[in-house]
Design a protein around this motif. Sequence first.
Motif, PDB file in Angstrom:
ATOM      1  N   ALA A 271       0.854  -1.194   0.000  1.00 14.85           N
ATOM      2  CA  ALA A 271       0.000   0.000   0.000  1.00 14.85           C
ATOM      3  C   ALA A 271       0.880   1.230   0.000  1.00 14.85           C
ATOM      4  O   ALA A 271       1.935   1.254   0.654  1.00 14.85           O
ATOM      5  CB  ALA A 271      -0.914   0.002   1.211  1.00 14.85           C
TER       6      ALA A 271
ATOM      7  N   VAL B 218       0.690   5.370   0.650  1.00 15.21           N
ATOM      8  CA  VAL B 218      -0.142   6.451   1.170  1.00 15.21           C
ATOM      9  C   VAL B 218       0.691   7.729   1.228  1.00 15.21           C
ATOM     10  O   VAL B 218       1.913   7.706   1.151  1.00 15.21           O
ATOM     11  CB  VAL B 218      -0.691   6.112   2.578  1.00 15.21           C
ATOM     12  CG1 VAL B 218      -1.529   4.850   2.526  1.00 15.21           C
ATOM     13  CG2 VAL B 218       0.450   5.962   3.583  1.00 15.21           C
TER      14      VAL B 218
ATOM     15  N   LEU C 188      -7.256   5.005   4.841  1.00 16.03           N
ATOM     16  CA  LEU C 188      -6.297   4.092   5.453  1.00 16.03           C
ATOM     17  C   LEU C 188      -6.965   2.837   6.011  1.00 16.03           C
ATOM     18  O   LEU C 188      -6.309   1.807   6.180  1.00 16.03           O
ATOM     19  CB  LEU C 188      -5.526   4.804   6.568  1.00 16.03           C
ATOM     20  CG  LEU C 188      -4.766   6.077   6.142  1.00 16.03           C
ATOM     21  CD1 LEU C 188      -3.938   6.600   7.299  1.00 16.03           C
ATOM     22  CD2 LEU C 188      -3.889   5.812   4.934  1.00 16.03           C
TER      23      LEU C 188
ATOM     24  N   ILE D 264      -6.464  -0.450   3.931  1.00 17.83           N
ATOM     25  CA  ILE D 264      -5.152  -1.049   3.659  1.00 17.83           C
ATOM     26  C   ILE D 264      -4.506  -1.647   4.904  1.00 17.83           C
ATOM     27  O   ILE D 264      -3.317  -1.939   4.923  1.00 17.83           O
ATOM     28  CB  ILE D 264      -4.195   0.002   3.052  1.00 17.83           C
ATOM     29  CG1 ILE D 264      -4.052   1.190   4.009  1.00 17.83           C
ATOM     30  CG2 ILE D 264      -4.672   0.437   1.688  1.00 17.83           C
ATOM     31  CD1 ILE D 264      -2.823   1.999   3.798  1.00 17.83           C
ATOM     32  N   GLN D 265      -5.265  -1.821   5.950  1.00 15.97           N
ATOM     33  CA  GLN D 265      -4.675  -2.304   7.197  1.00 15.97           C
ATOM     34  C   GLN D 265      -4.143  -3.730   7.074  1.00 15.97           C
ATOM     35  O   GLN D 265      -3.254  -4.137   7.828  1.00 15.97           O
ATOM     36  CB  GLN D 265      -5.705  -2.227   8.332  1.00 15.97           C
ATOM     37  CG  GLN D 265      -6.082  -0.789   8.674  1.00 15.97           C
ATOM     38  CD  GLN D 265      -7.111  -0.719   9.807  1.00 15.97           C
ATOM     39  OE1 GLN D 265      -7.306  -1.681  10.543  1.00 15.97           O
ATOM     40  NE2 GLN D 265      -7.759   0.430   9.942  1.00 15.97           N
TER      41      GLN D 265
ATOM     42  N   ALA E 138      -2.512  -4.850   4.466  1.00 18.24           N
ATOM     43  CA  ALA E 138      -1.395  -4.872   3.518  1.00 18.24           C
ATOM     44  C   ALA E 138      -0.134  -5.441   4.165  1.00 18.24           C
ATOM     45  O   ALA E 138       0.130  -5.214   5.348  1.00 18.24           O
ATOM     46  CB  ALA E 138      -1.124  -3.462   2.994  1.00 18.24           C
TER      47      ALA E 138
ATOM     48  N   LYS F 159       2.860  -4.555   3.392  1.00 21.93           N
ATOM     49  CA  LYS F 159       3.815  -3.456   3.577  1.00 21.93           C
ATOM     50  C   LYS F 159       3.130  -2.157   3.174  1.00 21.93           C
ATOM     51  O   LYS F 159       2.356  -2.131   2.209  1.00 21.93           O
ATOM     52  CB  LYS F 159       5.063  -3.680   2.727  1.00 21.93           C
ATOM     53  CG  LYS F 159       6.156  -2.631   2.923  1.00 21.93           C
ATOM     54  CD  LYS F 159       7.314  -2.831   1.950  1.00 21.93           C
ATOM     55  CE  LYS F 159       8.016  -4.153   2.210  1.00 21.93           C
ATOM     56  NZ  LYS F 159       9.196  -4.328   1.305  1.00 21.93           N
ATOM     57  N   ILE F 160       3.405  -1.106   3.907  1.00 21.26           N
ATOM     58  CA  ILE F 160       2.848   0.218   3.603  1.00 21.26           C
ATOM     59  C   ILE F 160       4.006   1.187   3.415  1.00 21.26           C
ATOM     60  O   ILE F 160       4.894   1.284   4.274  1.00 21.26           O
ATOM     61  CB  ILE F 160       1.920   0.714   4.724  1.00 21.26           C
ATOM     62  CG1 ILE F 160       0.744  -0.255   4.914  1.00 21.26           C
ATOM     63  CG2 ILE F 160       1.404   2.118   4.423  1.00 21.26           C
ATOM     64  CD1 ILE F 160      -0.134   0.065   6.118  1.00 21.26           C
TER      65      ILE F 160
ATOM     66  N   SER G  92       8.149   3.107   6.221  1.00 17.65           N
ATOM     67  CA  SER G  92       7.812   1.844   5.579  1.00 17.65           C
ATOM     68  C   SER G  92       7.601   0.780   6.643  1.00 17.65           C
ATOM     69  O   SER G  92       8.365   0.695   7.619  1.00 17.65           O
ATOM     70  CB  SER G  92       8.933   1.418   4.621  1.00 17.65           C
ATOM     71  OG  SER G  92       8.673   0.151   4.070  1.00 17.65           O
TER      72      SER G  92
ATOM     73  N   THR H  57       4.437  -2.392   8.307  1.00 17.05           N
ATOM     74  CA  THR H  57       3.037  -2.816   8.383  1.00 17.05           C
ATOM     75  C   THR H  57       2.228  -1.751   9.115  1.00 17.05           C
ATOM     76  O   THR H  57       2.782  -0.799   9.694  1.00 17.05           O
ATOM     77  CB  THR H  57       2.909  -4.145   9.122  1.00 17.05           C
ATOM     78  OG1 THR H  57       3.335  -3.954  10.482  1.00 17.05           O
ATOM     79  CG2 THR H  57       3.746  -5.225   8.453  1.00 17.05           C
ATOM     80  N   HIS H  58       0.915  -1.922   9.107  1.00 15.12           N
ATOM     81  CA  HIS H  58       0.027  -0.971   9.777  1.00 15.12           C
ATOM     82  C   HIS H  58       0.376  -0.857  11.267  1.00 15.12           C
ATOM     83  O   HIS H  58       0.496   0.256  11.804  1.00 15.12           O
ATOM     84  CB  HIS H  58      -1.418  -1.445   9.603  1.00 15.12           C
ATOM     85  CG  HIS H  58      -2.429  -0.642  10.342  1.00 15.12           C
ATOM     86  ND1 HIS H  58      -2.764   0.653  10.022  1.00 15.12           N
ATOM     87  CD2 HIS H  58      -3.186  -0.960  11.448  1.00 15.12           C
ATOM     88  CE1 HIS H  58      -3.689   1.103  10.861  1.00 15.12           C
ATOM     89  NE2 HIS H  58      -3.956   0.138  11.743  1.00 15.12           N
TER      90      HIS H  58
ATOM     91  N   TYR I 157       2.696   8.429   9.444  1.00 16.18           N
ATOM     92  CA  TYR I 157       1.542   7.572   9.200  1.00 16.18           C
ATOM     93  C   TYR I 157       0.527   7.680  10.335  1.00 16.18           C
ATOM     94  O   TYR I 157      -0.690   7.730  10.108  1.00 16.18           O
ATOM     95  CB  TYR I 157       2.002   6.111   9.045  1.00 16.18           C
ATOM     96  CG  TYR I 157       0.879   5.136   8.772  1.00 16.18           C
ATOM     97  CD1 TYR I 157       0.352   4.980   7.499  1.00 16.18           C
ATOM     98  CD2 TYR I 157       0.344   4.356   9.806  1.00 16.18           C
ATOM     99  CE1 TYR I 157      -0.683   4.081   7.246  1.00 16.18           C
ATOM    100  CE2 TYR I 157      -0.686   3.458   9.569  1.00 16.18           C
ATOM    101  CZ  TYR I 157      -1.193   3.330   8.293  1.00 16.18           C
ATOM    102  OH  TYR I 157      -2.220   2.446   8.033  1.00 16.18           O
TER     103      TYR I 157
END
Length: 610
Positions: free
Chosen positions: A399, A401, A563, A566-567, A569, A571-572, A583, A585-586, A596
Motif C-alpha cells: 500500500a 499512502v 487508510l 489497507i490495514q 497490507a 507493507k505500507i 515503511s 506494516t500498519h 503515518y
Amino acid sequence: MASNVSGKAFDRSLLKRMLRYIAPYKGVFWGAFAITILLGSLGTARPILTQRAIDNYILKGDAPGLLNITLLILGVLLVESIFQFLFTYAANYLGQSIIRDIRLQLYKKITHFKLSFFDKTPIGTLVTRAVSDIETIASIFAEGILVIFGDLFKIVVMVGAMFWFFDFKLVVISLSVVPILFIATRWFQKAIKKTFSDVRNEVAALNAFVQEHLSGMNIVQMFNREKAEMDKFKVINNRHRKANIRSIWYFSIFLPLIEILSAISIGLAMGYGGYAAINSFDSQTLQMFFYEVMGWSTAEMEQQITIGTLLAFVMFINALYRPLRQLADRFNTLQMGMVASDRVLKLLDNNDAVEPEGSAQLTEASGKIEFSDVHFAYVESEPVLRGVSFDVNPGETLAIVGATGAGKSTIISLLMGFYPYQSGSVKLDGIEITDLSLGELRKQFALVLQDVFLFSDSIFNNISLKADIPKEEIVKAAEQIGVDEFVKELPEGYDYNVKERGQMLSAGQRQLLAFLRAYVTNPPILILDEATSSIDSHTEQLIQRATDVITEGRTSIIIAHRLATIQKADKILVMDKGQVVESGTHETLLAENGYYTKLYEMQFKEREAI
C-alpha cells in the motif's frame, strides 16, 4: 503544430511523398490517368463537328447529312459521359482508399505515443488531424492531381486544335488576354496558400475548444461559467470566420477576373471573326506574312472565316476557359490537401513522441518488483520522485499512502512504462522494465483507477474490451466479487449500453465494473489507484470484498486515500514530497508514532466528526 507548407520545393517534396501512397493502387491510378487523356482529346470533337454541321449541311440544306452528323455528335457526348463517370469513380475510389490507409497508419501511430505527448497536445487537435485533415487529403487524389493534369492537358489540346483548325490571327487576337490570366492564377495560388494554413489552424483550435468544453460541461455549468466560456468561444469562432473570409476575398477577385477575361476573348473573336465573315474579309494577310517569314507551307491555310467556323471557335474558347476557370478551384483543393497532408505527415514523422520499446520477453511475471533510487520529473526543474527505493515480493500487497502530490500515482506510471524515469532502476522479476517490450510489460498488470473510463458500449464489451472472453466466464467472475447483483437489475443486463464515459451508471457502479474488468484478465500484478476515494460506504464494502477476492494470490499495489482499506497490507509505504519517509506494516507504523500515525489519527477524527 502549425503548417509549414511554404516554398515550391517543399511543396514538391511533400507531393512526392503523398504520391507514394498510390503504389498499392497503381492500376486504378493509371486507368484514371488514361481516361483523363482520352477526355481531353474528345473535347475537341464537338466544336469541329458543330462547325461541319453548320457549314456543310445546315447552310447547304443537306438534311440526311445533318442527321448523320447529329447522331455522331450525340455518340461523342455519350462516350464522353461514360468515360467521365469512370474517371470520377476511379479518382474518388483512389482517394478514399488512400485516406483509409493513412488514417489506419496515423491511428496506430497515435496509440503508441507517450502519455507526455497527450499531456501537451489538445485532444481536439488530434481529432482534427485524424478525421477532417485526412478527409481533406482525399481531395488531392479525387479532385487534385488527376483532375489538374486533365485540365492542363485539355488546355494544351484545345490551344493546339485552335491553331490547327482556325485562322491564325483569329486565335492570336482572341487569346491575347490569356497571359494576364496565367499571371493572375499564379498570384492567386501564392496568396491563397497562407490563408488555407490559417483556416486549418483555426479549425483545429475550434475543435480543441469544443471537445474540451463539452467534456467538462458539468464544471462549466457548476461554476456558472457559461457566459465567460461563450465569450472565449466567440473569439475563437471569430478568428475562424476571419480566416475563411480572407480566402473568400481572394476568390471574389479571381473568379470575376476569369469571367471578364473569358468575355473579352469571346468579344475579340466575335468582333474580328464576325467582321471577317460578314464582309468576306480575307483575314490571312498577316498569317501569310508570318508563315513566309518562318518558311512554313501555306497550302492548307483557311481561305475564309465562316459562320460555322466562328461558332465552333466560340465553343473552343468556352471549352478552353472552363478548365482555366476550374483550375483555380483545383489548385485551391490541392493546396488545402497539401496543408492537411503536411500536418498529418508531421504527426506520422513524430518519432520523438513514440514510446521506446525493449526487446526482452516475459511470458508471465511472478510479481517481484524493485525500485532502486528512482528519480523522475515531468518538468525538468520540478522533481516529483527523489530517490525512491522499495521492493515487493511475489504475492505481497503493497500500500502507498501520502498527501496529494507526494508521488504515489507517479510510481505506478513509471512501473507501467507510461513515462521514462531520469535515473535509478525499476525491475520486474529482475528485468529492467526498459528492456521489456511494452506489450509484454503491460499485460502483466491490471489497473483500476479512481476515474473509471467506460466506452459507449455494452457492459459486456466494456468488461472484455472485445477480447475473446466467454460471457459465462464474466458472469461467474461478477458473482465471485459481488458485481453480478447490480448488473442483473439493469434493463438489458450485460448488454446494457452505458453511454459515453459510463454516464448511465453511478460512480460506485463504474468502479465495480473496473474491478470486474481487472479480475477477468487474471493479471499477475494488480494495481488499485485511489479506487475507493469517491464512493459511498455501502459500495466501499462491496469494493473491499472485491479487493479481497482479486488480490488473493497475486502481487498487489494499492494507492489508498482511506487508510482503513489497507490495514491488511503486507507493507505500507508512506510518501512525502517525492520520498519514502516511512515503511512497514500498519501496526509497526502506528507504533512508530510518525507521519503515518498523524494521517491515521486525522482520518479517525474526521470519521468521528461525521
